[in-house]
Design an enzyme around this catalytic site. Structure first.
Site, PDB file in Angstrom:
ATOM      1  N   CYS A 230       8.147   5.714   0.680  1.00 12.74           N
ATOM      2  CA  CYS A 230       7.149   5.943  -0.361  1.00 12.74           C
ATOM      3  C   CYS A 230       7.519   5.321  -1.709  1.00 12.74           C
ATOM      4  CB  CYS A 230       6.909   7.434  -0.535  1.00 12.74           C
ATOM      5  SG  CYS A 230       6.205   8.168   0.948  1.00 12.74           S
ATOM      6  N   PHE A 281      -0.704  11.977   5.247  1.00 10.31           N
ATOM      7  CA  PHE A 281      -0.608  10.515   5.114  1.00 10.31           C
ATOM      8  C   PHE A 281      -1.883   9.798   5.541  1.00 10.31           C
ATOM      9  CE2 PHE A 281       3.692  11.655   4.469  1.00 10.31           C
ATOM     10  CZ  PHE A 281       4.329  10.586   3.855  1.00 10.31           C
ATOM     11  N   HIS A 376       3.940   9.020  -7.959  1.00 12.75           N
ATOM     12  CA  HIS A 376       3.612   8.899  -6.526  1.00 12.75           C
ATOM     13  C   HIS A 376       2.968  10.196  -6.025  1.00 12.75           C
ATOM     14  CE1 HIS A 376       3.731   8.481  -2.274  1.00 12.75           C
ATOM     15  NE2 HIS A 376       4.671   9.383  -2.120  1.00 12.75           N
ATOM     16  N   ASN A 409      -1.723  10.608   0.968  1.00 12.34           N
ATOM     17  CA  ASN A 409      -0.461   9.941   0.610  1.00 12.34           C
ATOM     18  C   ASN A 409      -0.376   8.637   1.395  1.00 12.34           C
ATOM     19  OD1 ASN A 409       2.190   9.074   0.422  1.00 12.34           O
ATOM     20  ND2 ASN A 409       3.105  11.088   0.797  1.00 12.34           N
TER      21      ASN A 409
END
Ligand SMILES: CC(C)(COP(=O)(O)OP(=O)(O)OC[C@H]1O[C@@H](n2cnc3c(N)ncnc32)[C@H](O)[C@@H]1OP(=O)(O)O)[C@@H](O)C(=O)NCCC(=O)NCCSC(=O)CC(=O)O
Length: 461
Positions: A230, A281, A376, A409
């Site tokens: 990530c 995700f 993030h 994500n």
């Protein structure tokens, strides 16, 4: 509990007598401008940091090794050029699944409806995720064609990689085409390509296929950044910043793509991380054109290009003893990645200390609400931890929360979406400083200090 970072006085953050961060005055802003124009940082970590085994690499305009040389560097500008974001493009696959339908879909296509406790747990996680929808390259047809993806007893790495070999460069090409169109110059003017992914593991890599799809010149200088998880987008930008600032007239295409077909698999009681990965995700690709600009201005050799963000400084830090906090490997069954439940707590406890250190030379530490933020969006608990640790005002992480809500994500790609979101937002970004935070395996923190060019605001209006 916060650990206090013992720093020498010359790199301490400014604070009021009460110890609380104070608002920036006009003279502060002038000082910040002057310091940012000639950003400097110690070449080696201070002794206190070395003792605590904090490993850090810096990528800055000017390096200094003592308070004296720092002030010399500030008084005597040595760098006229600084890397700047000139254009941003993003792309997602067509298959969009609403989060409130995902769990029923997932347990049906993985033939796992009998795992009622896991299904109920995943429903709770998805409900609490703050995600509205996610995009996927794979569809129900993909899973039907590849029963090995949902049977961990069967090898599936080869089949997954066969899909990714074309899917990764193609999705990235869609994002890069948008960035190049916004940039306004021909693709053949790209001199360097930095490509980050943890999805495609071919040799030659997705960089070569992307270069061919875009019609980049055969002499384009390619660099792959593999398996930074990530933090891959942030790591690629850090590498590209160095390239742009050290190669005259360089125009660097930074590309990043992550597709979850690499780790789509059935739920299992013995693999609690699977529920987290399948709940949070999503797939995406991002691209950025970087070039060096005269600080505070336009690229020297172009009237077409318009900077959006200047990349003032970049640093990477590994939190000691966290090598297992976000770890993974390519196995017979595809990518196995285990984000530790410790991550949100570690961030809450430590992030301020690392940020103080990373931005200390600019004199920005402590006044976190004076900055804009590109964090993030790893999950709601990640964002909540950063927000709480820095006492950020509501709305400071709005760009990250929006990206999490709209896309999930997307691993290292996410920060590119957040930057894209920030430059579209109306507000007082112009000329202001901000921090981009990439979080990745290690547990690694990538910090980049940004400055929004006046073009960022003009663009938004
Ligand atoms: C996943 C969540 C949305 C779930 O929130 P909830 O409000 O539902 O409640 P919760 O935190 O108690 O978690 C619900 C259940 O999931 C479990 N759980 C939580 N995190 C887990 C993890 N990392 N691995 C395995 N299980 C986990 C909890 O133990 C609990 O189980 P039980 O119910 O049995 O007690 C949140 O915890 C979150 O945002 N976590 C951060 C996710 C994260 O780590 N993202 C970074 C990914 S890596 C990344 O982005 C960067 C990289 O490193 O590359």
């Amino acid at each position: 509990m916060h650990q206090t970072c013992v720093l020498p006085a010359w790199c301490s953050p400014s604070s009021s007598p009460s110890g609380r961060p104070r608002a920036a005055s006009h003279s502060d802003k002038k000082r910040l401008d002057a310091m940012a124009a000639t950003a400097a940082i110690p070449a080696r970590p201070c002794i206190a940091l070395r003792r605590r085994r904090i490993y850090r690499t810096h990528c800055l305009a000017t390096m200094a090794s003592s308070p004296q040389s720092l002030s010399t560097a500030i008084n005597k500008p040595q760098q006229a050029q600084r890397a700047a974001v000139l254009a941003i493009g993003t792309a997602n696959p067509a298959n969009c699944v609403p989060q409130d339908e995902y769990v029923d879909w997932y347990f049906r296509v993985t033939k796992s409806d009998h795992l009622t406790k896991l299904k109920a747990k995943m429903k709770r996680i998805c409900y609490n995720s703050g995600i509205k929808q996610r995009y996927f390259y794979h569809t129900e047809d993909t899973i039907r064609d590849h029963p090995e993806f949902i049977d961990s007893a069967l090898p599936s790495l080869g089949a997954r990689q066969a899909i990714l070999a074309s899917a990764v460069p193609e999705l990235t090409a869609a994002a890069a085409t948008r960035a190049i169109a916004e940039w306004g110059r021909p693709a053949g003017d790209v001199t360097h390509l930095v490509f980050a992914t943890s999805s495609d593991a071919h040799m030659p890599g997705a960089d070569l296929r992307l270069a061919s799809l875009l019609g980049l010149r055969s002499s384009v200088q390619r660099t792959m950044v593999y398996f930074h998880g990530c933090s891959s987008g942030s790591a690629a930008l850090r590498v590209a910043k160095d390239i742009a600032e050290n190669n005259r007239s360089a125009r660097v295409l930074v590309a990043c793509a992550e597709l979850t077909v690499n780790f789509f698999r059935e739920a299992h009681e013995d693999r609690p991380e699977t529920l987290i990965m399948q709940s949070l995700f999503g797939d995406g690709a991002g691209a950025i054109i970087l070039g060096a600009v005269a600080t505070g201005g336009r690229p020297a050799d172009s009237v077409v290009e318009r900077p959006l963000f200047e990349l003032v400084s970049a640093s990477q830090t590994l939190i000691p003893d966290t090598e297992d906090a976000a770890a993974g490997q390519l196995a017979d069954g595809g990518l196995v990645f285990r984000p530790s439940p410790r991550m949100p707590g570690l961030l809450r406890q430590l992030i301020e200390q690392y940020l103080v250190e990373a931005v200390a030379p600019l004199g920005l530490g402590g006044r976190w609400n004076d900055l804009f933020w590109a964090v993030h969006p790893g999950g709601p608990a990640i964002l909540d931890s950063v927000e709480a640790a820095l006492a950020l005002a509501p709305g400071k992480l709005a760009a990250s929360r929006r990206v999490l809500r709209e896309y999930g994500n997307m691993s290292g790609v996410s920060v590119i979406f957040v930057l894209d979101e920030l430059r579209r937002r109306r507000g007082e970004l112009a000329g202001g400083f901000g921090v981009m935070l990439g979080l990745g395996p290690g547990f690694t923190i990538e910090t980049m200090v940004l400055r929004a060019a006046s073009g960022a605001k003009r663009k938004a209006l």
